[in-house]
Design a protein around this motif. Structure first.
Motif, PDB file in Angstrom:
ATOM      1  N   LYS A  53      35.159  39.676  49.974  1.00 24.04           N
ATOM      2  CA  LYS A  53      36.552  39.850  49.536  1.00 24.04           C
ATOM      3  C   LYS A  53      37.099  38.549  48.967  1.00 24.04           C
ATOM      4  N   ILE A  54      36.211  37.667  48.577  1.00 24.79           N
ATOM      5  CA  ILE A  54      36.633  36.412  47.983  1.00 24.79           C
ATOM      6  C   ILE A  54      36.110  36.385  46.550  1.00 24.79           C
ATOM      7  N   SER A  55      36.981  36.154  45.608  1.00 27.69           N
ATOM      8  CA  SER A  55      36.592  36.100  44.207  1.00 27.69           C
ATOM      9  C   SER A  55      37.239  34.899  43.566  1.00 27.69           C
ATOM     10  N   ALA A  56      36.790  34.588  42.358  1.00 23.79           N
ATOM     11  CA  ALA A  56      37.326  33.418  41.666  1.00 23.79           C
ATOM     12  C   ALA A  56      37.305  33.652  40.173  1.00 23.79           C
ATOM     13  N   SER A  57      38.172  32.935  39.492  1.00 22.02           N
ATOM     14  CA  SER A  57      38.215  32.973  38.038  1.00 22.02           C
ATOM     15  C   SER A  57      38.185  31.554  37.513  1.00 22.02           C
ATOM     16  N   PHE A  58      37.786  31.420  36.244  1.00 16.63           N
ATOM     17  CA  PHE A  58      37.689  30.104  35.618  1.00 16.63           C
ATOM     18  C   PHE A  58      38.227  30.227  34.200  1.00 16.63           C
ATOM     19  N   ASN A  59      39.323  29.566  33.932  1.00 19.41           N
ATOM     20  CA  ASN A  59      39.897  29.542  32.604  1.00 19.41           C
ATOM     21  C   ASN A  59      39.546  28.200  31.972  1.00 19.41           C
ATOM     22  N   GLU A  60      38.528  28.232  31.115  1.00 19.22           N
ATOM     23  CA  GLU A  60      38.010  26.976  30.553  1.00 19.22           C
ATOM     24  C   GLU A  60      39.057  26.272  29.677  1.00 19.22           C
ATOM     25  N   LYS A  61      39.815  27.073  28.937  1.00 16.03           N
ATOM     26  CA  LYS A  61      40.813  26.477  28.036  1.00 16.03           C
ATOM     27  C   LYS A  61      41.891  25.739  28.814  1.00 16.03           C
ATOM     28  N   LYS A  62      42.309  26.339  29.893  1.00 16.83           N
ATOM     29  CA  LYS A  62      43.353  25.711  30.711  1.00 16.83           C
ATOM     30  C   LYS A  62      42.763  24.715  31.707  1.00 16.83           C
ATOM     31  N   GLN A  63      41.444  24.636  31.772  1.00 14.14           N
ATOM     32  CA  GLN A  63      40.761  23.746  32.712  1.00 14.14           C
ATOM     33  C   GLN A  63      41.215  24.035  34.136  1.00 14.14           C
ATOM     34  N   GLN A  64      41.266  25.316  34.460  1.00 10.67           N
ATOM     35  CA  GLN A  64      41.733  25.737  35.782  1.00 10.67           C
ATOM     36  C   GLN A  64      40.800  26.776  36.377  1.00 10.67           C
ATOM     37  N   SER A  65      40.742  26.778  37.700  1.00  7.72           N
ATOM     38  CA  SER A  65      40.056  27.844  38.408  1.00  7.72           C
ATOM     39  C   SER A  65      40.933  28.276  39.566  1.00  7.72           C
ATOM     40  N   SER A  66      40.837  29.543  39.926  1.00  8.44           N
ATOM     41  CA  SER A  66      41.589  30.058  41.067  1.00  8.44           C
ATOM     42  C   SER A  66      40.650  30.822  41.986  1.00  8.44           C
ATOM     43  N   LEU A  67      40.858  30.653  43.270  1.00  9.26           N
ATOM     44  CA  LEU A  67      40.088  31.361  44.292  1.00  9.26           C
ATOM     45  C   LEU A  67      41.008  32.394  44.924  1.00  9.26           C
ATOM     46  N   TYR A  68      40.567  33.646  44.965  1.00  6.97           N
ATOM     47  CA  TYR A  68      41.375  34.738  45.496  1.00  6.97           C
ATOM     48  C   TYR A  68      40.759  35.232  46.797  1.00  6.97           C
ATOM     49  N   LEU A  69      41.563  35.229  47.854  1.00  7.39           N
ATOM     50  CA  LEU A  69      41.115  35.759  49.140  1.00  7.39           C
ATOM     51  C   LEU A  69      41.960  36.986  49.440  1.00  7.39           C
ATOM     52  N   THR A  70      41.340  38.143  49.504  1.00  8.58           N
ATOM     53  CA  THR A  70      42.077  39.376  49.733  1.00  8.58           C
ATOM     54  C   THR A  70      41.787  39.914  51.135  1.00  8.58           C
ATOM     55  N   ALA A  71      42.805  40.527  51.700  1.00 10.00           N
ATOM     56  CA  ALA A  71      42.687  41.113  53.035  1.00 10.00           C
ATOM     57  C   ALA A  71      42.023  40.122  53.986  1.00 10.00           C
ATOM     58  N   SER A  72      42.657  38.958  54.115  1.00 11.42           N
ATOM     59  CA  SER A  72      42.039  37.835  54.832  1.00 11.42           C
ATOM     60  C   SER A  72      41.659  38.195  56.275  1.00 11.42           C
ATOM     61  N   GLN A  73      40.570  37.575  56.717  1.00  8.57           N
ATOM     62  CA  GLN A  73      40.059  37.759  58.071  1.00  8.57           C
ATOM     63  C   GLN A  73      40.151  36.428  58.806  1.00  8.57           C
ATOM     64  N   LEU A  74      40.112  36.481  60.131  1.00 10.62           N
ATOM     65  CA  LEU A  74      40.177  35.251  60.922  1.00 10.62           C
ATOM     66  C   LEU A  74      39.079  34.270  60.503  1.00 10.62           C
ATOM     67  N   SER A  75      37.924  34.813  60.113  1.00 11.35           N
ATOM     68  CA  SER A  75      36.786  33.965  59.758  1.00 11.35           C
ATOM     69  C   SER A  75      37.003  33.197  58.453  1.00 11.35           C
ATOM     70  N   TYR A  76      38.050  33.532  57.726  1.00 14.28           N
ATOM     71  CA  TYR A  76      38.316  32.822  56.471  1.00 14.28           C
ATOM     72  C   TYR A  76      38.986  31.464  56.708  1.00 14.28           C
ATOM     73  N   SER A  77      39.424  31.223  57.911  1.00 10.96           N
ATOM     74  CA  SER A  77      40.090  29.950  58.213  1.00 10.96           C
ATOM     75  C   SER A  77      39.155  28.781  57.943  1.00 10.96           C
ATOM     76  N   GLY A  78      39.720  27.718  57.402  1.00 13.90           N
ATOM     77  CA  GLY A  78      38.937  26.524  57.094  1.00 13.90           C
ATOM     78  C   GLY A  78      39.596  25.788  55.946  1.00 13.90           C
ATOM     79  N   THR A  79      38.911  24.768  55.462  1.00 16.95           N
ATOM     80  CA  THR A  79      39.399  24.012  54.313  1.00 16.95           C
ATOM     81  C   THR A  79      38.546  24.375  53.103  1.00 16.95           C
ATOM     82  N   TYR A  80      39.204  24.747  52.031  1.00 15.71           N
ATOM     83  CA  TYR A  80      38.526  25.149  50.806  1.00 15.71           C
ATOM     84  C   TYR A  80      38.575  24.011  49.798  1.00 15.71           C
TER      85      TYR A  80
END
Lengths: 115, 110
Positions: free
Chosen positions: B59-86
């Motif tokens: 349930k974790i996905s990501a996108s990369f916009n090369e033109k904007k030099q940006q990436s985003s990480l999407y966490l959906t329906a988060s679970q306790l196990s998702y805790s941490g530093t990204y």
């Protein structure tokens, strides 16, 4: 187990001493790295090494030196340790690809404390 | 040049969604995403190589916009196990040294 293994896990030493941290990977990767993670969790690249090229981050003091006896090992030597060297040091490895096109596998880290 | 991550920290309840952003002032060839749990090593999540590419990992996905030099990480329906530093990591051109952002601390509560 296939992994990146580091020894020791903990290292406490006095200022001015020289110490080494060992790293070995059995993943068949051709590139290895050393990272320093400070108390604020910031991960800083120190070195990148494969059998053709050593790349040194210019901000790393020359008291730090990597030594690679073969492509499965990259050890870190630190001379004249200073208080500011206290941190967690991570070894990592990956396949070499253009622009880092392969994920890194990290070792479990060595917590170095200089007193 | 270190990529910039935002937010620095986020607290979620189980089942909520979150977005972590990573931006760079330099042209990027690839963006990596890693998760580090307390006292452990960073663990590779995914890598994006092309502009506009999206990837998914459970349930974790990501996108990369090369033109904007940006990436985003999407966490959906988060679970306790998702805790941490990204952490996002970026590489310039054909270089093989990954530079990491300052990290985003994610805490998922029951």
């Amino acid at each position: 187990d296939t992994a990146v293994s580091q020894t020791p896990k903990y290292l406490v030493t006095q200022m001015g001493n020289d110490k080494s941290i060992k790293c070995e990977q059995n993943l068949g990767h051709d590139t290895m790295y050393w990272y320093k993670q400070d108390s604020k969790k910031f991960l800083k690249i120190m070195f990148s090494y494969n059998n053709k090229e050593l790349i040194i981050n210019e901000t790393v003091p020359n008291r730090f030196s990597p030594k690679s006896p073969d492509k499965a090992h990259l050890n870190l030597h630190i001379n004249s340790l200073e208080l500011g060297d206290s941190a967690v040091y991570f070894c990592a490895s990956s396949h070499l690809g253009q622009g880092n096109s392969y994920g890194y596998t990290f070792g479990s880290g060595t917590r170095l404390t200089v007193v | 040049q270190q990529p910039v991550q935002s937010p620095q920290a986020v607290i979620l309840r189980e089942g909520e969604d979150a977005v972590i952003n990573c931006s760079s002032s330099k042209a990027l060839y690839s963006v990596h995403w890693y998760r580090q749990k307390h006292g452990e090593a960073p663990v590779f999540l995914m890598i994006l190589l092309k502009g506009g590419e999206q990837k998914g990992h459970e349930k974790i996905s990501a996108s990369f916009n090369e033109k904007k030099q940006q990436s985003s990480l999407y966490l959906t329906a988060s679970q306790l196990s998702y805790s941490g530093t990204y952490f996002c990591g970026t590489a310039k051109g054909g270089g093989n040294m990954l530079t990491f952002g300052g990290g985003t601390r994610l805490m998922v509560k029951p």
